[in-house]
Design a protein around this motif. Structure first.
Motif, PDB file in Angstrom:
ATOM      1  N   MET A  16       1.028  -1.138   0.118  1.00 15.58           N
ATOM      2  CA  MET A  16       0.018  -0.036   0.016  1.00 15.58           C
ATOM      3  C   MET A  16       0.919   1.149   0.151  1.00 15.58           C
ATOM      4  O   MET A  16       1.565   1.512   0.973  1.00 15.58           O
ATOM      5  CB  MET A  16      -0.942   0.106   1.046  1.00 15.58           C
ATOM      6  CG  MET A  16      -1.729   1.338   1.092  1.00 15.58           C
ATOM      7  SD  MET A  16      -3.190   1.458   2.357  1.00 15.58           S
ATOM      8  CE  MET A  16      -2.547   1.299   3.619  1.00 15.58           C
ATOM      9  N   GLY A  39      -2.850  11.706   4.276  1.00 17.44           N
ATOM     10  CA  GLY A  39      -3.590  12.591   5.663  1.00 17.44           C
ATOM     11  C   GLY A  39      -5.016  13.151   5.131  1.00 17.44           C
ATOM     12  O   GLY A  39      -5.340  14.022   5.707  1.00 17.44           O
ATOM     13  N   GLY A  55      -7.375  10.768   4.584  1.00 17.17           N
ATOM     14  CA  GLY A  55      -8.326   9.612   4.963  1.00 17.17           C
ATOM     15  C   GLY A  55      -8.540   8.573   3.748  1.00 17.17           C
ATOM     16  O   GLY A  55      -9.293   7.669   3.917  1.00 17.17           O
ATOM     17  N   GLY A  83      -5.726   6.255   3.046  1.00 15.61           N
ATOM     18  CA  GLY A  83      -5.483   5.223   3.335  1.00 15.61           C
ATOM     19  C   GLY A  83      -6.336   4.407   4.203  1.00 15.61           C
ATOM     20  O   GLY A  83      -6.524   3.215   4.247  1.00 15.61           O
ATOM     21  N   ARG A  84      -7.012   5.061   5.129  1.00 18.86           N
ATOM     22  CA  ARG A  84      -7.907   4.314   6.022  1.00 18.86           C
ATOM     23  C   ARG A  84      -9.202   3.737   5.063  1.00 18.86           C
ATOM     24  O   ARG A  84      -9.673   2.642   5.305  1.00 18.86           O
ATOM     25  CB  ARG A  84      -8.743   5.406   6.913  1.00 18.86           C
ATOM     26  CG  ARG A  84      -9.636   4.882   7.873  1.00 18.86           C
ATOM     27  CD  ARG A  84     -10.065   6.085   8.864  1.00 18.86           C
ATOM     28  NE  ARG A  84      -8.832   6.260   9.984  1.00 18.86           N
ATOM     29  CZ  ARG A  84      -8.631   5.331  10.966  1.00 18.86           C
ATOM     30  NH1 ARG A  84      -9.673   4.532  11.267  1.00 18.86           N
ATOM     31  NH2 ARG A  84      -7.528   5.924  11.697  1.00 18.86           N
ATOM     32  N   ASN A 134       7.233   1.765  11.530  1.00 25.22           N
ATOM     33  CA  ASN A 134       6.162   2.624  10.703  1.00 25.22           C
ATOM     34  C   ASN A 134       4.884   3.098  11.502  1.00 25.22           C
ATOM     35  O   ASN A 134       3.948   2.324  11.370  1.00 25.22           O
ATOM     36  CB  ASN A 134       5.822   1.707   9.529  1.00 25.22           C
ATOM     37  CG  ASN A 134       5.171   2.568   8.502  1.00 25.22           C
ATOM     38  OD1 ASN A 134       4.677   3.564   8.600  1.00 25.22           O
ATOM     39  ND2 ASN A 134       5.010   2.008   7.214  1.00 25.22           N
TER      40      ASN A 134
HETATM   41  C1  LIG Z   1       0.312   4.733   5.973  1.00 26.19           C
HETATM   42  C2  LIG Z   1      -0.383   5.162   4.661  1.00 26.19           C
HETATM   43  C3  LIG Z   1      -0.806   4.400   3.692  1.00 26.19           C
HETATM   44  C4  LIG Z   1      -1.588   5.940   5.116  1.00 26.19           C
HETATM   45  O1  LIG Z   1      -2.135   6.720   4.274  1.00 26.19           O
HETATM   46  P1  LIG Z   1      -3.204   7.992   4.438  1.00 26.19           P
HETATM   47  O2  LIG Z   1      -4.072   8.235   3.358  1.00 26.19           O
HETATM   48  O3  LIG Z   1      -1.972   9.172   4.786  1.00 26.19           O
HETATM   49  O4  LIG Z   1      -3.942   7.791   5.865  1.00 26.19           O
HETATM   50  P2  LIG Z   1      -4.968   8.459   6.421  1.00 26.19           P
HETATM   51  O5  LIG Z   1      -5.160   9.903   5.998  1.00 26.19           O
HETATM   52  O6  LIG Z   1      -6.369   7.497   5.978  1.00 26.19           O
HETATM   53  O7  LIG Z   1      -4.718   8.313   8.091  1.00 26.19           O
HETATM   54  C5  LIG Z   1      -5.127   6.899   8.791  1.00 26.19           C
HETATM   55  C6  LIG Z   1      -4.434   6.899   9.811  1.00 26.19           C
HETATM   56  O8  LIG Z   1      -3.000   6.397   9.465  1.00 26.19           O
HETATM   57  C7  LIG Z   1      -2.381   7.194  10.732  1.00 26.19           C
HETATM   58  N1  LIG Z   1      -1.463   8.252  10.164  1.00 26.19           N
HETATM   59  C8  LIG Z   1      -1.429   9.037   8.849  1.00 26.19           C
HETATM   60  N2  LIG Z   1      -0.493   9.677   8.637  1.00 26.19           N
HETATM   61  C9  LIG Z   1       0.108   9.647   9.864  1.00 26.19           C
HETATM   62  C10 LIG Z   1       1.501  10.088  10.425  1.00 26.19           C
HETATM   63  N3  LIG Z   1       2.002  11.005   9.694  1.00 26.19           N
HETATM   64  N4  LIG Z   1       1.743   9.857  11.964  1.00 26.19           N
HETATM   65  C11 LIG Z   1       1.052   9.149  12.427  1.00 26.19           C
HETATM   66  N5  LIG Z   1       0.096   8.496  12.089  1.00 26.19           N
HETATM   67  C12 LIG Z   1      -0.505   8.711  10.914  1.00 26.19           C
HETATM   68  C13 LIG Z   1      -3.262   7.818  11.518  1.00 26.19           C
HETATM   69  O9  LIG Z   1      -3.593   6.765  12.386  1.00 26.19           O
HETATM   70  C14 LIG Z   1      -4.839   8.044  10.776  1.00 26.19           C
HETATM   71  O10 LIG Z   1      -5.623   7.956  11.554  1.00 26.19           O
HETATM   72  P3  LIG Z   1      -6.498   9.197  11.683  1.00 26.19           P
HETATM   73  O11 LIG Z   1      -7.502   9.069  10.390  1.00 26.19           O
HETATM   74  O12 LIG Z   1      -7.414   9.037  12.858  1.00 26.19           O
HETATM   75  O13 LIG Z   1      -6.181  10.617  11.504  1.00 26.19           O
HETATM   76  C15 LIG Z   1       0.596   6.513   3.790  1.00 26.19           C
HETATM   77  O14 LIG Z   1       1.189   7.319   4.886  1.00 26.19           O
HETATM   78  C16 LIG Z   1       1.783   5.963   3.057  1.00 26.19           C
HETATM   79  O15 LIG Z   1       1.329   5.565   1.733  1.00 26.19           O
HETATM   80  N6  LIG Z   1       2.738   5.715   3.756  1.00 26.19           N
HETATM   81  C17 LIG Z   1       4.031   5.177   2.826  1.00 26.19           C
HETATM   82  C18 LIG Z   1       3.647   3.679   2.654  1.00 26.19           C
HETATM   83  C19 LIG Z   1       3.487   2.611   3.659  1.00 26.19           C
HETATM   84  O16 LIG Z   1       4.083   3.025   5.036  1.00 26.19           O
HETATM   85  N7  LIG Z   1       2.564   1.854   3.573  1.00 26.19           N
HETATM   86  C20 LIG Z   1       2.306   0.848   4.557  1.00 26.19           C
HETATM   87  C21 LIG Z   1       3.159  -0.376   4.541  1.00 26.19           C
HETATM   88  S1  LIG Z   1       2.887  -1.403   5.940  1.00 26.19           S
END
Ligand SMILES: CC(C)(COP(=O)(O)OP(=O)(O)OC[C@H]1O[C@@H](n2cnc3c(N)ncnc32)[C@H](O)[C@@H]1OP(=O)(O)O)[C@@H](O)C(=O)NCCC(=O)NCCS
Length: 161
Positions: A87, A95, A97, A99-100, A127
């Motif tokens: 993912m 940031g 929503g 990923g969620r 992570n």
């Molecule tokens: C992990 C990832 C997929 C989250 O996607 P996103 O669209 O930014 O996430 P969301 O906006 O839906 O946030 C979902 C939750 O993730 C966590 N989160 C997202 N960004 C965060 C940050 N910078 N620090 C801490 N927690 C974070 C929070 O728990 C958040 O909860 P909330 O909805 O109550 O705010 C994204 O940061 C990403 O692509 N990261 C790089 C790749 C990766 O690490 N993939 C997973 C490998 S196991």
């Protein structure tokens, strides 16, 4: 198309669609932030090659309305467990929503497949964003570790984001 009706914080509908002749370039270009490259490759293109070269994983394009915003993949292990992997939400779209909504959509779809299989994924213990996200959607560590990553299993129906 997998559409569970989840939306991001801007109200865009999040759907998961096959990678095809029209969208593969946009999916290949999906990139994490530089500081996230400890956990994932620099481009989703690497995952596309992985899914093309083997039979285990299947790539999906993450859409927000009609825009490609990420990549995710799923696969079935020899023991029948279903896995989520690969993912990446593009750095410009994080940031909001997405990923969620992506994990909730795919986990719900996998958990409802024939035989109601266990749904698992893995993440690096450092992570923190991934760990918090998965935990809040009902994934709990099994205690197993593979390639330095904690394995977690869905132990509750995925909640709506
Ligand atoms: C992990 C990832 C997929 C989250 O996607 P996103 O669209 O930014 O996430 P969301 O906006 O839906 O946030 C979902 C939750 O993730 C966590 N989160 C997202 N960004 C965060 C940050 N910078 N620090 C801490 N927690 C974070 C929070 O728990 C958040 O909860 P909330 O909805 O109550 O705010 C994204 O940061 C990403 O692509 N990261 C790089 C790749 C990766 O690490 N993939 C997973 C490998 S196991």
């Amino acid at each position: 198309m997998i559409d569970a009706g989840h939306r991001d914080r801007d109200g865009r509908v999040i759907t998961l669609r096959p990678v095809d002749d029209d969208n593969w370039r946009m999916v290949a270009d999906v990139a994490p932030r530089d500081d996230q490259r400890n956990w994932v490759p620099a481009l989703a293109a690497r995952y596309l090659l992985l899914t093309m070269r083997g039979d285990v994983w299947r790539s999906l394009a993450v859409y927000a309305d009609e825009t490609v915003v990420g990549h995710v993949m799923w696969g079935v292990d020899d023991d029948g467990s279903h896995w989520i992997g690969g993912m990446i939400i593009d750095a410009t779209e994080q940031g909001r929503g997405i990923g969620r909504a992506t994990v909730a959509t795919l986990a719900g779809w996998l958990a409802a497949r024939d035989g109601k299989p266990p749904v698992r994924l893995s993440y690096h213990p450092e992570n923190k964003a991934a760990a918090a996200l998965y935990k809040s959607l009902g994934f709990h560590p099994t205690g197993a570790v593979e390639d330095d990553e904690l394995i977690a299993e869905l132990t509750a129906s995925p909640r709506r984001p």
